[in-house]
Design a protein around this motif. Structure first.
Motif, PDB file in Angstrom:
ATOM      1  N   PHE A  12      17.140  47.191 115.079  1.00  0.00           N
ATOM      2  CA  PHE A  12      15.916  47.917 114.733  1.00  0.00           C
ATOM      3  C   PHE A  12      14.736  47.205 115.403  1.00  0.00           C
ATOM      4  O   PHE A  12      14.517  46.023 115.161  1.00  0.00           O
ATOM      5  CB  PHE A  12      15.714  47.944 113.206  1.00  0.00           C
ATOM      6  N   ILE A  13      14.017  47.937 116.224  1.00  0.00           N
ATOM      7  CA  ILE A  13      12.896  47.354 116.972  1.00  0.00           C
ATOM      8  C   ILE A  13      11.575  47.824 116.358  1.00  0.00           C
ATOM      9  O   ILE A  13      11.393  49.014 116.098  1.00  0.00           O
ATOM     10  CB  ILE A  13      12.967  47.793 118.456  1.00  0.00           C
ATOM     11  N   THR A  14      10.655  46.856 116.140  1.00  0.00           N
ATOM     12  CA  THR A  14       9.366  47.235 115.547  1.00  0.00           C
ATOM     13  C   THR A  14       8.405  47.816 116.594  1.00  0.00           C
ATOM     14  O   THR A  14       7.635  48.716 116.285  1.00  0.00           O
ATOM     15  CB  THR A  14       8.680  46.049 114.859  1.00  0.00           C
ATOM     16  N   HIS A  15       8.437  47.254 117.802  1.00  0.00           N
ATOM     17  CA  HIS A  15       7.593  47.765 118.887  1.00  0.00           C
ATOM     18  C   HIS A  15       7.997  47.046 120.172  1.00  0.00           C
ATOM     19  O   HIS A  15       8.516  45.929 120.122  1.00  0.00           O
ATOM     20  CB  HIS A  15       6.104  47.598 118.584  1.00  0.00           C
ATOM     21  N   PRO A  16       7.764  47.708 121.313  1.00  0.00           N
ATOM     22  CA  PRO A  16       8.302  47.142 122.554  1.00  0.00           C
ATOM     23  C   PRO A  16       7.419  46.094 123.235  1.00  0.00           C
ATOM     24  O   PRO A  16       7.441  45.981 124.453  1.00  0.00           O
ATOM     25  CB  PRO A  16       8.493  48.385 123.435  1.00  0.00           C
ATOM     26  N   HIS A  17       6.665  45.294 122.485  1.00  0.00           N
ATOM     27  CA  HIS A  17       6.013  44.145 123.116  1.00  0.00           C
ATOM     28  C   HIS A  17       7.099  43.133 123.478  1.00  0.00           C
ATOM     29  O   HIS A  17       8.075  42.965 122.729  1.00  0.00           O
ATOM     30  CB  HIS A  17       4.976  43.515 122.165  1.00  0.00           C
ATOM     31  N   PRO A  18       6.925  42.451 124.619  1.00  0.00           N
ATOM     32  CA  PRO A  18       8.016  41.604 125.129  1.00  0.00           C
ATOM     33  C   PRO A  18       8.517  40.549 124.137  1.00  0.00           C
ATOM     34  O   PRO A  18       9.711  40.240 124.131  1.00  0.00           O
ATOM     35  CB  PRO A  18       7.397  40.942 126.364  1.00  0.00           C
ATOM     36  N   ASP A  19       7.634  39.996 123.310  1.00  0.00           N
ATOM     37  CA  ASP A  19       8.128  38.961 122.376  1.00  0.00           C
ATOM     38  C   ASP A  19       9.139  39.532 121.390  1.00  0.00           C
ATOM     39  O   ASP A  19       9.954  38.798 120.836  1.00  0.00           O
ATOM     40  CB  ASP A  19       6.982  38.230 121.647  1.00  0.00           C
ATOM     41  N   HIS A  20       9.149  40.858 121.200  1.00  0.00           N
ATOM     42  CA  HIS A  20      10.063  41.493 120.238  1.00  0.00           C
ATOM     43  C   HIS A  20      11.281  42.153 120.895  1.00  0.00           C
ATOM     44  O   HIS A  20      12.209  42.535 120.193  1.00  0.00           O
ATOM     45  CB  HIS A  20       9.303  42.526 119.389  1.00  0.00           C
ATOM     46  N   VAL A  21      11.248  42.318 122.221  1.00  0.00           N
ATOM     47  CA  VAL A  21      12.358  43.035 122.881  1.00  0.00           C
ATOM     48  C   VAL A  21      12.953  42.305 124.090  1.00  0.00           C
ATOM     49  O   VAL A  21      13.916  42.794 124.678  1.00  0.00           O
ATOM     50  CB  VAL A  21      11.933  44.459 123.348  1.00  0.00           C
ATOM     51  N   ALA A  22      12.415  41.140 124.447  1.00  0.00           N
ATOM     52  CA  ALA A  22      12.878  40.478 125.684  1.00  0.00           C
ATOM     53  C   ALA A  22      14.336  40.050 125.600  1.00  0.00           C
ATOM     54  O   ALA A  22      14.961  39.768 126.623  1.00  0.00           O
ATOM     55  CB  ALA A  22      11.990  39.277 126.008  1.00  0.00           C
ATOM     56  N   GLY A  23      14.900  40.001 124.398  1.00  0.00           N
ATOM     57  CA  GLY A  23      16.305  39.624 124.254  1.00  0.00           C
ATOM     58  C   GLY A  23      17.269  40.787 124.328  1.00  0.00           C
ATOM     59  O   GLY A  23      18.487  40.586 124.250  1.00  0.00           O
ATOM     60  N   VAL A  24      16.747  42.009 124.478  1.00  0.00           N
ATOM     61  CA  VAL A  24      17.644  43.173 124.447  1.00  0.00           C
ATOM     62  C   VAL A  24      18.539  43.223 125.688  1.00  0.00           C
ATOM     63  O   VAL A  24      19.755  43.417 125.576  1.00  0.00           O
ATOM     64  CB  VAL A  24      16.842  44.488 124.292  1.00  0.00           C
ATOM     65  N   VAL A  25      17.949  43.031 126.871  1.00  0.00           N
ATOM     66  CA  VAL A  25      18.766  43.089 128.091  1.00  0.00           C
ATOM     67  C   VAL A  25      19.844  41.995 128.082  1.00  0.00           C
ATOM     68  O   VAL A  25      21.021  42.286 128.324  1.00  0.00           O
ATOM     69  CB  VAL A  25      17.880  43.036 129.362  1.00  0.00           C
ATOM     70  N   PRO A  26      19.508  40.734 127.770  1.00  0.00           N
ATOM     71  CA  PRO A  26      20.569  39.708 127.691  1.00  0.00           C
ATOM     72  C   PRO A  26      21.639  40.029 126.642  1.00  0.00           C
ATOM     73  O   PRO A  26      22.820  39.742 126.851  1.00  0.00           O
ATOM     74  CB  PRO A  26      19.807  38.436 127.305  1.00  0.00           C
ATOM     75  N   PHE A  27      21.232  40.634 125.537  1.00  0.00           N
ATOM     76  CA  PHE A  27      22.189  41.028 124.488  1.00  0.00           C
ATOM     77  C   PHE A  27      23.167  42.074 125.029  1.00  0.00           C
ATOM     78  O   PHE A  27      24.391  41.935 124.925  1.00  0.00           O
ATOM     79  CB  PHE A  27      21.406  41.556 123.283  1.00  0.00           C
ATOM     80  N   VAL A  28      22.628  43.118 125.649  1.00  0.00           N
ATOM     81  CA  VAL A  28      23.487  44.186 126.181  1.00  0.00           C
ATOM     82  C   VAL A  28      24.338  43.647 127.329  1.00  0.00           C
ATOM     83  O   VAL A  28      25.536  43.941 127.434  1.00  0.00           O
ATOM     84  CB  VAL A  28      22.645  45.400 126.631  1.00  0.00           C
ATOM     85  N   GLN A  29      23.750  42.798 128.163  1.00  0.00           N
ATOM     86  CA  GLN A  29      24.532  42.230 129.266  1.00  0.00           C
ATOM     87  C   GLN A  29      25.706  41.409 128.738  1.00  0.00           C
ATOM     88  O   GLN A  29      26.821  41.488 129.257  1.00  0.00           O
ATOM     89  CB  GLN A  29      23.650  41.356 130.162  1.00  0.00           C
ATOM     90  N   ALA A  30      25.460  40.617 127.684  1.00  0.00           N
ATOM     91  CA  ALA A  30      26.545  39.816 127.098  1.00  0.00           C
ATOM     92  C   ALA A  30      27.660  40.723 126.578  1.00  0.00           C
ATOM     93  O   ALA A  30      28.847  40.431 126.756  1.00  0.00           O
ATOM     94  CB  ALA A  30      25.995  38.934 125.981  1.00  0.00           C
ATOM     95  N   LEU A  31      27.271  41.837 125.955  1.00  0.00           N
ATOM     96  CA  LEU A  31      28.289  42.774 125.444  1.00  0.00           C
ATOM     97  C   LEU A  31      29.131  43.357 126.583  1.00  0.00           C
ATOM     98  O   LEU A  31      30.318  43.603 126.433  1.00  0.00           O
ATOM     99  CB  LEU A  31      27.625  43.930 124.680  1.00  0.00           C
ATOM    100  N   LEU A  32      28.484  43.577 127.732  1.00  0.00           N
ATOM    101  CA  LEU A  32      29.179  44.227 128.842  1.00  0.00           C
ATOM    102  C   LEU A  32      29.964  43.248 129.705  1.00  0.00           C
ATOM    103  O   LEU A  32      30.903  43.644 130.397  1.00  0.00           O
ATOM    104  CB  LEU A  32      28.157  44.965 129.735  1.00  0.00           C
ATOM    105  N   ALA A  33      29.580  41.978 129.685  1.00  0.00           N
ATOM    106  CA  ALA A  33      30.114  41.056 130.696  1.00  0.00           C
ATOM    107  C   ALA A  33      30.913  39.884 130.133  1.00  0.00           C
ATOM    108  O   ALA A  33      31.300  38.995 130.882  1.00  0.00           O
ATOM    109  CB  ALA A  33      28.954  40.533 131.553  1.00  0.00           C
ATOM    110  N   THR A  34      31.170  39.853 128.833  1.00  0.00           N
ATOM    111  CA  THR A  34      31.945  38.739 128.284  1.00  0.00           C
ATOM    112  C   THR A  34      33.420  38.905 128.670  1.00  0.00           C
ATOM    113  O   THR A  34      34.022  39.945 128.365  1.00  0.00           O
ATOM    114  CB  THR A  34      31.813  38.690 126.749  1.00  0.00           C
ATOM    115  N   PRO A  35      34.004  37.899 129.335  1.00  0.00           N
ATOM    116  CA  PRO A  35      35.408  38.012 129.747  1.00  0.00           C
ATOM    117  C   PRO A  35      36.336  38.226 128.554  1.00  0.00           C
ATOM    118  O   PRO A  35      36.108  37.656 127.483  1.00  0.00           O
ATOM    119  CB  PRO A  35      35.695  36.649 130.404  1.00  0.00           C
TER     120      PRO A  35
END
Ligand SMILES: [Zn+2]
Ligand SMILES: [Zn+2]
Length: 249
Positions: A57-80
């Motif tokens: 659940f995201i409160t608003h897309p300021h970077p301090d609140h969403v900058a971890g989304v891409v690394p999170f999704v990347q980890a889900l897609l790329a973990t061996p």
């Protein structure tokens, strides 16, 4: 419900306070509220895993609140040796779907083994076993606060928010209120609350417990001074957020 603070800090890098993120568990559901830089690492410190998160659940897309989304999704897609199967849900304010498309999906593409669903929440969402209520905050266009309810217990996370009647109404009689307390009273900044304003919200709403979070480190102003400023108006239970602090509701 169990709520763990993953990041009690802000956009300013800090070794003590990670960027905004909270981890909520209810009947086996594992939820992130905001996902600032370093969120997946904070989960690891807790002994939990990004692999198991059901919804964000995201409160608003300021970077301090969403900058971890891409690394999170990347980890889900790329973990061996890991192929996620359960769907992942993102919930955000109006316009979040477009934000996700242009700032996350454009980089990461669509997963092959699971679906990512995205909802722009209006004012409420049934997400069993939780009921979720959202309210616009005075901060940025489409910034929202969330109230999570489960088995008669309630939790409010203000996201970034200035003092207003809306945040008081959303917090009415809540068990736990986690409030944006970015700056001391002497540095009042529009779009954020001072310790005294956080205390006023807790007092007027009848919150059982108040947690001051989203804390900027201010030179020559000890963090604990926020508690003193808050207590001028609020004589209830108030604590200063720390990373990895847990609350059972
Ligand atoms: Zn913000
Ligand atoms: Zn913020």
């Amino acid at each position: 419900m169990k709520l763990t603070i993953l990041g009690s800090g802000t956009c300013v890098p800090s070794l003590k306070r990670s960027a905004p993120a909270y981890f909520l568990e209810a009947d086996g559901r594992q939820i992130l509220i905001d996902c600032g830089s370093g969120t997946v690492l904070q989960l690891e410190k807790l002994g939990r895993s990004y692999k198991d998160i059901d919804a964000v659940f995201i409160t608003h897309p300021h970077p301090d609140h969403v900058a971890g989304v891409v690394p999170f999704v990347q980890a889900l897609l790329a973990t061996p040796m890991f192929a996620r199967e359960k769907d992942l849900l993102f919930v955000g304010p109006n316009g979040f779907r477009d934000y996700y498309k242009s700032c996350v999906a454009s980089i990461m593409g669509a997963p092959k083994t699971f679906s990512i669903n995205i909802i722009d929440i209006e004012d409420r969402l049934d997400y069993p076993p939780l009921s979720v209520i959202a309210a616009q905050t005075v901060h940025s266009e489409n910034s929202i606060a969330y109230r999570f309810e489960h088995n008669g217990r309630s939790l409010v996370i203000t996201g970034d928010a200035d003092y207003d009647q809306g945040i008081i109404a959303l917090s009415e009689n809540c068990g736990l209120l986690i409030a944006d307390c970015s700056f001391p009273g002497s540095m009042k900044s529009r779009g954020h609350m001072t310790p005294e304003e956080c205390g006023l919200v807790a007092k007027k709403a009848g919150a059982a417990k108040l947690v001051l979070s989203h804390l900027h480190a201010i030179p020559s102003y000890p963090d604990s001074e926020r508690i003193n400023e808050c207590r001028v108006v609020f004589d209830g239970d108030v604590v200063l957020a720390e990373d990895l602090m847990e609350f059972n509701l």
